[in-house]
Design a protein around this motif. Structure first.
Motif, PDB file in Angstrom:
ATOM      1  N   ALA A  53      -2.302  -0.096  10.943  1.00 20.63           N
ATOM      2  CA  ALA A  53      -1.825  -1.465  11.128  1.00 20.63           C
ATOM      3  C   ALA A  53      -2.194  -2.255   9.878  1.00 20.63           C
ATOM      4  O   ALA A  53      -3.377  -2.414   9.567  1.00 20.63           O
ATOM      5  CB  ALA A  53      -2.460  -2.084  12.366  1.00 20.63           C
ATOM      6  N   LEU A  54      -1.199  -2.720   9.157  1.00 21.21           N
ATOM      7  CA  LEU A  54      -1.422  -3.379   7.866  1.00 21.21           C
ATOM      8  C   LEU A  54      -2.415  -4.529   7.967  1.00 21.21           C
ATOM      9  O   LEU A  54      -3.319  -4.659   7.149  1.00 21.21           O
ATOM     10  CB  LEU A  54      -0.084  -3.891   7.316  1.00 21.21           C
ATOM     11  N   LYS A 114     -13.175   2.567   7.364  1.00 22.68           N
ATOM     12  CA  LYS A 114     -13.833   3.579   6.523  1.00 22.68           C
ATOM     13  C   LYS A 114     -13.528   4.990   6.991  1.00 22.68           C
ATOM     14  O   LYS A 114     -13.587   5.931   6.209  1.00 22.68           O
ATOM     15  CB  LYS A 114     -15.340   3.340   6.508  1.00 22.68           C
ATOM     16  N   ALA A 115     -13.193   5.124   8.272  1.00 21.03           N
ATOM     17  CA  ALA A 115     -12.857   6.449   8.788  1.00 21.03           C
ATOM     18  C   ALA A 115     -11.606   6.998   8.126  1.00 21.03           C
ATOM     19  O   ALA A 115     -11.412   8.219   8.039  1.00 21.03           O
ATOM     20  CB  ALA A 115     -12.669   6.383  10.303  1.00 21.03           C
ATOM     21  N   LEU A 116     -10.735   6.114   7.640  1.00 21.51           N
ATOM     22  CA  LEU A 116      -9.524   6.554   6.943  1.00 21.51           C
ATOM     23  C   LEU A 116      -9.888   7.290   5.664  1.00 21.51           C
ATOM     24  O   LEU A 116      -9.294   8.309   5.318  1.00 21.51           O
ATOM     25  CB  LEU A 116      -8.638   5.355   6.617  1.00 21.51           C
ATOM     26  N   VAL A 117     -10.877   6.744   4.953  1.00 23.00           N
ATOM     27  CA  VAL A 117     -11.311   7.363   3.699  1.00 23.00           C
ATOM     28  C   VAL A 117     -11.961   8.712   3.969  1.00 23.00           C
ATOM     29  O   VAL A 117     -11.822   9.656   3.193  1.00 23.00           O
ATOM     30  CB  VAL A 117     -12.292   6.432   2.964  1.00 23.00           C
ATOM     31  N   ALA A 118     -12.664   8.808   5.116  1.00 31.77           N
ATOM     32  CA  ALA A 118     -13.386  10.031   5.441  1.00 31.77           C
ATOM     33  C   ALA A 118     -12.498  11.093   6.088  1.00 31.77           C
ATOM     34  O   ALA A 118     -12.977  12.192   6.380  1.00 31.77           O
ATOM     35  CB  ALA A 118     -14.550   9.703   6.367  1.00 31.77           C
ATOM     36  N   ASN A 142      -7.480  -3.425  -0.225  1.00 33.51           N
ATOM     37  CA  ASN A 142      -6.596  -2.373  -0.734  1.00 33.51           C
ATOM     38  C   ASN A 142      -7.347  -1.082  -0.998  1.00 33.51           C
ATOM     39  O   ASN A 142      -6.813   0.012  -0.858  1.00 33.51           O
ATOM     40  CB  ASN A 142      -5.925  -2.832  -2.036  1.00 33.51           C
ATOM     41  N   ARG A 143      -8.616  -1.220  -1.414  1.00 34.64           N
ATOM     42  CA  ARG A 143      -9.392  -0.046  -1.825  1.00 34.64           C
ATOM     43  C   ARG A 143      -9.492   0.980  -0.696  1.00 34.64           C
ATOM     44  O   ARG A 143      -9.477   2.185  -0.942  1.00 34.64           O
ATOM     45  CB  ARG A 143     -10.795  -0.505  -2.257  1.00 34.64           C
ATOM     46  N   VAL A 144      -9.594   0.494   0.536  1.00 33.09           N
ATOM     47  CA  VAL A 144      -9.697   1.402   1.672  1.00 33.09           C
ATOM     48  C   VAL A 144      -8.477   2.300   1.746  1.00 33.09           C
ATOM     49  O   VAL A 144      -8.578   3.507   1.967  1.00 33.09           O
ATOM     50  CB  VAL A 144      -9.857   0.619   2.988  1.00 33.09           C
ATOM     51  N   LEU A 145      -7.301   1.720   1.541  1.00 36.54           N
ATOM     52  CA  LEU A 145      -6.070   2.489   1.647  1.00 36.54           C
ATOM     53  C   LEU A 145      -5.839   3.384   0.438  1.00 36.54           C
ATOM     54  O   LEU A 145      -5.382   4.515   0.574  1.00 36.54           O
ATOM     55  CB  LEU A 145      -4.889   1.544   1.837  1.00 36.54           C
ATOM     56  N   THR A 146      -6.142   2.883  -0.753  1.00 35.34           N
ATOM     57  CA  THR A 146      -5.922   3.696  -1.949  1.00 35.34           C
ATOM     58  C   THR A 146      -6.902   4.855  -2.023  1.00 35.34           C
ATOM     59  O   THR A 146      -6.605   5.883  -2.635  1.00 35.34           O
ATOM     60  CB  THR A 146      -6.044   2.839  -3.227  1.00 35.34           C
ATOM     61  N   ASP A 147      -8.076   4.715  -1.394  1.00 38.86           N
ATOM     62  CA  ASP A 147      -9.064   5.793  -1.400  1.00 38.86           C
ATOM     63  C   ASP A 147      -8.794   6.847  -0.334  1.00 38.86           C
ATOM     64  O   ASP A 147      -9.420   7.904  -0.329  1.00 38.86           O
ATOM     65  CB  ASP A 147     -10.473   5.228  -1.186  1.00 38.86           C
ATOM     66  N   VAL A 171       3.598  -0.982  -1.711  1.00 42.70           N
ATOM     67  CA  VAL A 171       3.762  -0.403  -3.047  1.00 42.70           C
ATOM     68  C   VAL A 171       2.419  -0.307  -3.763  1.00 42.70           C
ATOM     69  O   VAL A 171       2.105   0.685  -4.423  1.00 42.70           O
ATOM     70  CB  VAL A 171       4.750  -1.240  -3.880  1.00 42.70           C
ATOM     71  N   SER A 172       1.584  -1.350  -3.630  1.00 40.42           N
ATOM     72  CA  SER A 172       0.318  -1.397  -4.360  1.00 40.42           C
ATOM     73  C   SER A 172      -0.646  -0.304  -3.930  1.00 40.42           C
ATOM     74  O   SER A 172      -1.517   0.102  -4.709  1.00 40.42           O
ATOM     75  CB  SER A 172      -0.343  -2.774  -4.193  1.00 40.42           C
ATOM     76  N   VAL A 173      -0.525   0.172  -2.694  1.00 33.88           N
ATOM     77  CA  VAL A 173      -1.430   1.223  -2.223  1.00 33.88           C
ATOM     78  C   VAL A 173      -0.729   2.579  -2.170  1.00 33.88           C
ATOM     79  O   VAL A 173      -1.267   3.542  -1.627  1.00 33.88           O
ATOM     80  CB  VAL A 173      -2.004   0.877  -0.829  1.00 33.88           C
ATOM     81  N   SER A 174       0.472   2.649  -2.759  1.00 35.51           N
ATOM     82  CA  SER A 174       1.246   3.903  -2.796  1.00 35.51           C
ATOM     83  C   SER A 174       1.434   4.487  -1.401  1.00 35.51           C
ATOM     84  O   SER A 174       1.271   5.691  -1.187  1.00 35.51           O
ATOM     85  CB  SER A 174       0.560   4.922  -3.715  1.00 35.51           C
ATOM     86  N   ALA A 175       1.746   3.620  -0.444  1.00 30.97           N
ATOM     87  CA  ALA A 175       1.945   4.073   0.934  1.00 30.97           C
ATOM     88  C   ALA A 175       3.175   4.956   1.053  1.00 30.97           C
ATOM     89  O   ALA A 175       4.144   4.795   0.311  1.00 30.97           O
ATOM     90  CB  ALA A 175       2.075   2.868   1.868  1.00 30.97           C
ATOM     91  N   ALA A 176       3.126   5.862   2.019  1.00 31.82           N
ATOM     92  CA  ALA A 176       4.292   6.720   2.271  1.00 31.82           C
ATOM     93  C   ALA A 176       5.435   5.908   2.840  1.00 31.82           C
ATOM     94  O   ALA A 176       6.594   6.308   2.761  1.00 31.82           O
ATOM     95  CB  ALA A 176       3.915   7.840   3.235  1.00 31.82           C
TER      96      ALA A 176
END
Length: 210
Positions: free
Chosen positions: A49-50, A34-38, A56-61, A82-87
């Motif tokens: 780390a995948l 959750k810290a990623l979203v914040a 997925n929601r954590v990464l897309t948010d 691809v699904s989370v539009s990662a760099a």
């Protein structure tokens, strides 16, 4: 550059943190997903780390660019990226310095895909024999069979839920079960499986499978 690291199992962070320090970057440890979203505007990117992130929601948010690190070598992980539009995404098999270069390339001109993972993803999946395909189809429950037919028709998740009288989360669970039992990684692959192996015809000839 301020870099947020999320790697609870220490798969890559221990080796890359000194490299970041050496070139003047500031690594910041994230204790939870959750810290990623914040992550605020002071964070320039997130290295994740995948396998540590199950949703997925954590990464897309996440509002900052996300670069994924994995120790898996199968091409299916690219679909996640691809699904989370990662760099980008890279495998821990490469040297730490090369990993840092890969991350820089992904952030500068996304996306970056690890060449080994890309080669694995492009390898054609081995074709199943009719008997093996029949065995996989046999494991679908009547409900999952219904979901597969709806996938083939192109019905979105929300429409499936309405038509089936269940929640969206239940439909998603059924979809994942279908993909898992057929040994495929996406709805598109499930459609190809159903068409290639004539699942409708199979069930007409073997009604005990329905």
């Amino acid at each position: 550059m301020r870099v947020m690291l999320y790697d609870p199992n220490r798969v890559f962070s221990a080796s890359i943190r000194p490299l970041l320090h050496r070139r003047g970057d500031i690594p910041v440890e994230a204790r939870t997903a959750k810290a990623l979203v914040a992550a605020d505007a002071q964070i320039d990117c997130c290295l994740v780390a995948l396998e540590a992130v199950s949703r997925n929601r954590v990464l897309t948010d996440c509002k900052r660019p996300v670069f994924l690190i994995t120790d898996r070598e199968d091409g299916s992980v690219l679909r996640k990226a691809v699904s989370v539009s990662a760099a980008g995404i890279a495998n821990t098999h490469i040297m730490p310095g090369d990993l840092l270069d890969a991350i820089d390339r992904g952030l500068l001109s996304p996306p970056y895909y690890d060449p080994q993972l890309l080669r694995a993803a492009l390898q054609p999946a081995p074709l199943l024999g009719e008997h093996d395909a029949l065995e996989l189809a046999h494991h679908l429950t009547p409900r999952e069979d219904d979901v597969l037919r709806r996938i083939v028709r192109g019905e979105p998740t929300a429409q499936m839920a309405t038509q089936m009288g269940v929640s969206v989360s239940t439909v998603r669970s059924h979809v994942q079960n279908v993909l898992g039992k057929l040994g495929v990684n996406s709805r598109l692959a499930a459609i190809a499986f159903a068409i290639n192996y004539g699942i409708d015809t199979v069930r007409e000839q073997h009604p005990q499978l329905s």
